[in-house]
Write an enzyme that holds these catalytic residues in place. Structure first.
Site, PDB file in Angstrom:
ATOM      1  N   ASN A 131     -14.021   6.446   6.887  1.00 38.03           N
ATOM      2  CA  ASN A 131     -12.846   5.962   7.592  1.00 38.03           C
ATOM      3  C   ASN A 131     -12.585   6.799   8.837  1.00 38.03           C
ATOM      4  OD1 ASN A 131     -10.605   4.159   7.775  1.00 38.03           O
ATOM      5  ND2 ASN A 131      -9.284   5.854   7.171  1.00 38.03           N
TER       6      ASN A 131
ATOM      7  N   ASP B  55      -0.419  -2.749   9.748  1.00 33.81           N
ATOM      8  CA  ASP B  55      -1.718  -2.312  10.305  1.00 33.81           C
ATOM      9  C   ASP B  55      -1.717  -2.528  11.818  1.00 33.81           C
ATOM     10  OD1 ASP B  55      -4.256  -1.234  10.188  1.00 33.81           O
ATOM     11  OD2 ASP B  55      -5.243  -3.016   9.438  1.00 33.81           O
TER      12      ASP B  55
ATOM     13  N   ASP C   9       1.021  -7.710   2.140  1.00 35.12           N
ATOM     14  CA  ASP C   9       1.165  -6.267   1.925  1.00 35.12           C
ATOM     15  C   ASP C   9       2.640  -5.870   1.868  1.00 35.12           C
ATOM     16  OD1 ASP C   9       0.754  -3.587   1.685  1.00 35.12           O
ATOM     17  OD2 ASP C   9      -0.447  -3.355   3.504  1.00 35.12           O
TER      18      ASP C   9
ATOM     19  N   HIS D  62       0.817  -1.218   0.000  1.00 32.89           N
ATOM     20  CA  HIS D  62       0.000   0.000   0.000  1.00 32.89           C
ATOM     21  C   HIS D  62       0.848   1.265   0.000  1.00 32.89           C
ATOM     22  CE1 HIS D  62       0.057  -0.106   4.573  1.00 32.89           C
ATOM     23  NE2 HIS D  62      -0.013   1.195   4.415  1.00 32.89           N
TER      24      HIS D  62
ATOM     25  N   ASN E 213       4.066   4.148  10.567  1.00 33.24           N
ATOM     26  CA  ASN E 213       4.853   2.933  10.757  1.00 33.24           C
ATOM     27  C   ASN E 213       4.575   1.896   9.667  1.00 33.24           C
ATOM     28  OD1 ASN E 213       4.946   3.337  14.247  1.00 33.24           O
ATOM     29  ND2 ASN E 213       6.747   2.852  13.031  1.00 33.24           N
ATOM     30  N   SER E 214       3.701   2.233   8.713  1.00 33.48           N
ATOM     31  CA  SER E 214       3.470   1.310   7.600  1.00 33.48           C
ATOM     32  C   SER E 214       4.798   1.017   6.915  1.00 33.48           C
ATOM     33  CB  SER E 214       2.518   1.915   6.583  1.00 33.48           C
ATOM     34  OG  SER E 214       1.194   1.749   6.999  1.00 33.48           O
TER      35      SER E 214
ATOM     36  N   ASN F 275      -9.614  -4.292   7.070  1.00 35.16           N
ATOM     37  CA  ASN F 275      -8.854  -3.183   7.639  1.00 35.16           C
ATOM     38  C   ASN F 275      -9.060  -3.135   9.161  1.00 35.16           C
ATOM     39  OD1 ASN F 275      -7.265  -0.914   7.694  1.00 35.16           O
ATOM     40  ND2 ASN F 275      -8.882   0.503   7.023  1.00 35.16           N
TER      41      ASN F 275
END
Lengths: 717, 717
Positions: A324, A668, A218, A82, A650-651, A209
């Site tokens: 969201n 996530d 991911d 992502h 932090n992704s 999610n």
């Protein structure tokens, strides 16, 4: 016999500053907490972690919003799918859709540019410059304090960026207590190397999610390139791979519950050290108000767009974003309630103030703390109005465009360094993109309905909250507002992209004097925007001046308890440590820390987002997991859960084992941890990662990339 | 190294007839399987379990649809709250709502009648009378075989019921292979003793239905009374408590995962020994067709009732029932797919036939099996039509009333024993109740829409499926049907309750000759109903004659594998055994076998069905769990999960420990087990029970009933 339930006992025992695995530490703090790091199982030397130019820290990089890491001496970078989404999309065509099919460059020559905006930022130094930043601010208050800090920061950045190839910034730690100059090597030729199909990379997508158990692949690979001289350079075909100072070794060991883990990355923003009053305000006012406003906006947009498929498409992304935001706000409210955050924080703050009372510096410190609390309380008085006013800009396209154009016209009259952040020369490309984008996201009926809803809320504010400029444009009641909106949108030319871009290029005086009704309205509203901004800055200056007293008291109090204090997250490099952890989200339910390919098959429906591609399903059915199978589970793992302390930003963060080897990629958090931006509750805070063994298996058996496995010195199967 | 995933290995290994904990055994079979019972941990003598007049079996009773058990020498009976629902409702008034408040008779004199229809049925004997039932049937086929079995059964029942106070029935075991005469003492003075508030008894209600983790106090107490002579008698104030031959001792021991458990009760219906073709038909045709039809009916009713709040109320119960049926059908389809039931059954049947082939009786057996398969296949040819025709009756109120009245008029011309089941003198009270009920559940526009939907499906059937009578009433296409429906419902008087009841009392000839258009339509449709019923009975007769060959082959084949075969459930007394079991419903998720009061607090929203009453919440907060707390969990348990083999009808069944002591009350299954009526999958089949320790705690500390605790010789706290 009177037993207390496990829950009640546990809730009663929740306290701050005492959780072994909480913390987003600055690397420079790690030697200070070496005892607890070692007790937790870290096998390296904590002192090494503090050196940004040595492994492993020098291997951890920022993509701007996401984290990534080098995994080969030839600049190979691994991050989330992502995080690479834009680059994958950019290289997709109707004939060759890389989102659908994935991408696997067979040779280095086939690696494709991630686009001119892609960056890999390597933090090379992080120096405390508090004295320099505050030198001129000391003795000042409010807006003057803010301006002094701002000017000193801009000067430090400008000086630092004189060295070519670097991007610099000043980071404010502990809310104005300390300032650090961050210097990052800015690599600009970034190429896409490998991405699984979207049906693997975002398996479960929006439905999964925040959820566990999770089954997402991911991840994606980039490579950073530099000019032949080894210096950062824009994309050029004959650039060469960047050779990083360090890269992470990918683990080939199994992972099990309780194993030590560590994570490094660029977490965005947390609020853990806010005051008890701010905690109470968040739970009692801010979140309920946000839930109410977002809910109303969603209803308004859906209502106004109903019946027009075209309007539906244009507002899909805005609606998704509001949904969201609403989901997050609800999760945060639920989580803060579950953790009893307001009460826990209030007790902790009271204990801190009690600890402070008998100390030598208590009076001065307490005076600053009380003053800070008063500033915060005052800011709440006009917050509803300020939110409504800000939302008129943030949730519209044409009014926002008009405001942007007028503001830019105003700022262009100043020397560039004095222009407001966001309106400097470096920002003009972004403004242009925003003006272009407006085209695809706008429908007059919907924008008018949104403004009518916001104005109807505005009209119910008490009289002393009114903004004269708003009333001069939109009137003083709903009927006048309706007439004003109809008139504005009936004759404005700003719905035309060419007209917006023409105005962007036009001389400031022409924009300011435009007869377009929406531009005229923006010109009328601009003084209000500037006035509110000024008040915000004055307030921010006061808080920069006063909050350090609160933070110093907190640091002292924690020290007296034997704990160190990490600063709230601010997009700078941080390190967390913890362990591979299961979760008991509610009574009777236990989530194990590892998921397996069994779950991919169970979730597969053939319909997006649960449409596992055939090669993956075939490979699972075949069961040939080779060296990547988990020896205990006897099958292929997919995702991994830890109690690492993370937040947005932090992704893509590398998850490391006790020896600093890569075992996962963060992507996530669980639903129960949405509230962790305010409070870390060890019962519920978990982070969700791609198990690097799943990545290895996909590269070995499903969409083979032997070249990359070899480059990372990993087994071919 | 090529590992197989745990899932695939497990699915591949699923086979029939081999699961240690599968089976709904006739008590008489238990000595036969004593070795496996003892190996599983049973500590009593399996021979005792076969004696219906000795403990524990004589303590297990039927309420007709539910199971219950005696728990004191004074006729105290425990069952589910949802099984006592009608009795609780019956005794409620607007001033004293026992559903809301619960009920707790302080003295025996305050125990209130559960109503004239309430029954406690104590099975006293269960005798094999196969030869008697089949004596006259042998040599016959089809309808003649059916009639012979029917007549012999009716005669056996009539003879048995000559003894006052008994109700008798003939139970068909193994699909016509064996017949048993069941003789039950019929206790008619049943009184409500204790019920928790509905907010405890059905905490979570429809939302939690089929779900785990569960937190329901689904229990209530009755007491059975008899005349002073000790014989069954209708309610009379001076009746005395019935003294049962045995009662269950309530356990005071803790319960933990893996503990042996046993359950006795009256499970309704299973299909485990149906043929492979029937399994395939269920998955490939029946369930998809049911899902389609129920979905369409729900949509039709909702559409026709929309806009009328009154119609919404009238059809709420019918909609709820359709929704529940739809949910069950979806769950069954999903579960049978997950268990790969069609394939597993096909392989098992093929293996059985291969085992049969070389045996002496193979040819004759195989001929019957093949003939049975042919009958089943033929029945599928007209099934869609038959379902539509049956649904015209089952999903309507006025048309159903008209058909009932005409049918009853026709049956009343015969001697009572020859009247069709459901239309005998004993059934007339039930018909009256149904005719009265029609009033509250009917709205002409909705009923017409339902029939229009069914007829539009009927009109698309192939020509050879048409029913002449349907066409003579409703025409041959949708337009004609609409006109016919409008005419029928415009002038019928059956919408008037008094008119329906008048017709029920009227002479048969008057009903048959009525000029009411709906009654005339019913008179026209009646021959079709009788014709289809006749065909069904002829088919049923053939299957009664032929299926035993299949069952005997299966029993022989299982014997060769060392396994016994239990008959499919048929509402007779059965025993299951198994253990306290956790569940891994899907990858990464583990459900523990015990829930605790923590979950009640977590689920509490204050809104039905999660509105835990204040006394319960206060008691949980107080944490005073006394002797009922779980020593390992350190808190109060609520519900309990086992892998016991259950189905509908097992509601209220006592769950026993290895020593035959009561540890729980069965009240539901998990969602993953909906398909267990066809196939027991040990990975997913679980049963959900009230932990008797929760019941004890509620009686000791929350809504105290010291009188009952004393009567059951349980600690006061």
């Amino acid at each position: 016999m009177a037993l207390r339930s496990a829950l009640l006992a546990s809730a009663a025992g929740l306290s701050l500053g005492a959780h072994a695995d909480e913390g987003m530490w600055m690397p420079s703090q790690l030697p200070e907490i070496s005892a607890q790091l070692e007790a937790a199982g870290f096998k390296g030397d904590p002192k090494d972690l503090a050196v940004l130019t040595k492994p492993p820290m020098s291997a951890v990089v920022s993509l701007g919003g996401c984290t990534a890491s080098f995994v080969s001496p030839q600049g190979l970078v691994v991050t989330n799918h992502h995080c690479a989404y834009g680059a994958i999309q950019l290289n997709s065509t109707p004939e060759s859709n890389l989102l659908t099919n994935g991408f696997n460059a067979a040779t280095r020559a086939q690696e494709v540019s991630a686009g001119p905006a892609a960056r890999v930022l390597v933090t090379e130094s992080f120096d405390r410059i508090t004295d320099r930043i505050l030198a001129d601010a000391r003795g000042k208050t409010g807006r003057a304090y803010y301006d002094a800090v701002d000017a000193a920061s801009k000067a430090a950045v400008a000086e630092c960026e004189q060295e070519a190839g670097y991007r610099c910034s000043v980071a404010n730690m502990y809310y104005g207590t300390d300032f650090y100059l961050v210097k990052q090597l800015e690599l600009k030729d970034i190429r896409l190397v490998y991405a699984p199909p979207e049906s693997i990379g975002s398996y479960g997508d929006e439905i999964d999610n925040f959820m566990w158990p999770r089954h997402s692949g991911d991840f994606a690979f980039y490579r950073a390139y530099v000019g032949k001289d080894g210096k950062p350079a824009p994309f050029a075909q004959d650039n060469v791979p960047y050779q990083p100072k360090a890269f992470l070794e990918v683990s080939t060991d199994p992972v099990a519950e309780g194993d030590f883990t560590m994570l490094a990355g660029y977490p965005g923003r947390t609020f853990r050290h806010r005051t008890a009053a701010e905690f109470a305000d968040q739970v009692q006012s801010q979140l309920p108000a946000r839930i109410d406003l977002y809910g109303a906006l969603i209803e308004t947009i859906e209502g106004a767009a109903a019946g027009s498929a075209d309007a539906g498409v244009r507002y899909a992304s805005q609606l998704a974003s509001l949904e969201n935001g609403l989901k997050r706000a609800r999760g945060e409210l639920e989580g803060l309630g579950r953790s009893d955050a307001v009460d826990v924080k209030a007790k902790d703050e009271a204990a801190m103030l009690a600890w402070l009372a008998p100390r030598a510096d208590a009076a001065a410190t307490r005076a600053d703390i009380d003053a800070a609390q008063a500033v915060i309380a005052r800011s709440h008085a006009t917050r509803e109005r300020d939110t409504l006013f800000a939302t008129m800009r943030s949730q519209t396209q044409l009014l926002k465009s008009a405001l942007q154009l007028q503001r830019l016209a105003a700022e262009r009259g100043k020397p560039d360094p004095e222009r407001e952040r966001g309106y400097q020369q470096r920002d003009e490309a972004l403004i242009e993109a925003s003006l272009k984008q407006a085209q695809r996201r706008y429908e007059p009926a919907v924008e008018k309905a949104v403004l009518a809803e916001l104005l109807s809320r505005y009209f119910s504010l008490p009289a002393d909250q009114r903004i004269a400029e708003v009333e001069s444009v939109f009137g003083t009641d709903a009927a006048q507002a309706k007439a004003a909106l109809d008139a504005l949108y009936a004759s404005t030319k700003l719905g035309d992209e060419a007209e917006r871009l023409r105005l962007l290029a036009a001389p400031p005086a022409e924009v300011a004097a435009s007869t377009d009704p929406l531009l005229q309205a923006a010109a009328k509203l601009l003084p209000a925007e500037l006035r509110i901004e000024d008040a915000d800055k004055a307030q921010e200056g006061e808080l920069l001046r006063l909050r350090p007293a609160y933070m110093r008291a907190l640091i002292g109090y924690r020290q007296s308890q034997g704990s160190a204090v990490y600063p709230d997250a601010n997009s700078t490099l941080r390190v967390s440590y913890g362990k591979v952890s299961s979760l008991d989200p509610r009574d009777g339910v236990h989530y194990g820390p590892l998921t397996t390919v069994r779950g991919i098959v169970e979730k597969h429906t053939g319909v997006v987002p649960f449409d596992a591609p055939r090669p993956l399903r075939d490979a699972i059915a075949k069961g040939d997991f080779g060296s990547t199978a988990d020896p205990v589970l006897g099958t292929q793992t997919v995702n991994l859960m830890t109690n690492l302390d993370t937040t947005g930003g932090n992704s893509g963060s590398p998850v490391l084992d006790a020896n600093g080897r890569l075992i996962g990629l963060n992507f996530d958090s669980n639903w129960e941890a949405v509230s962790a931006s305010w409070m870390y509750d060890p019962r519920y805070k978990r982070a969700i990662h791609v198990d690097v063994r799943y990545l290895r298996w996909l590269l070995a058996k499903v969409y083979p990339a032997p070249r990359l496995l070899e480059e990372m010195k990993l087994p071919a199967e």
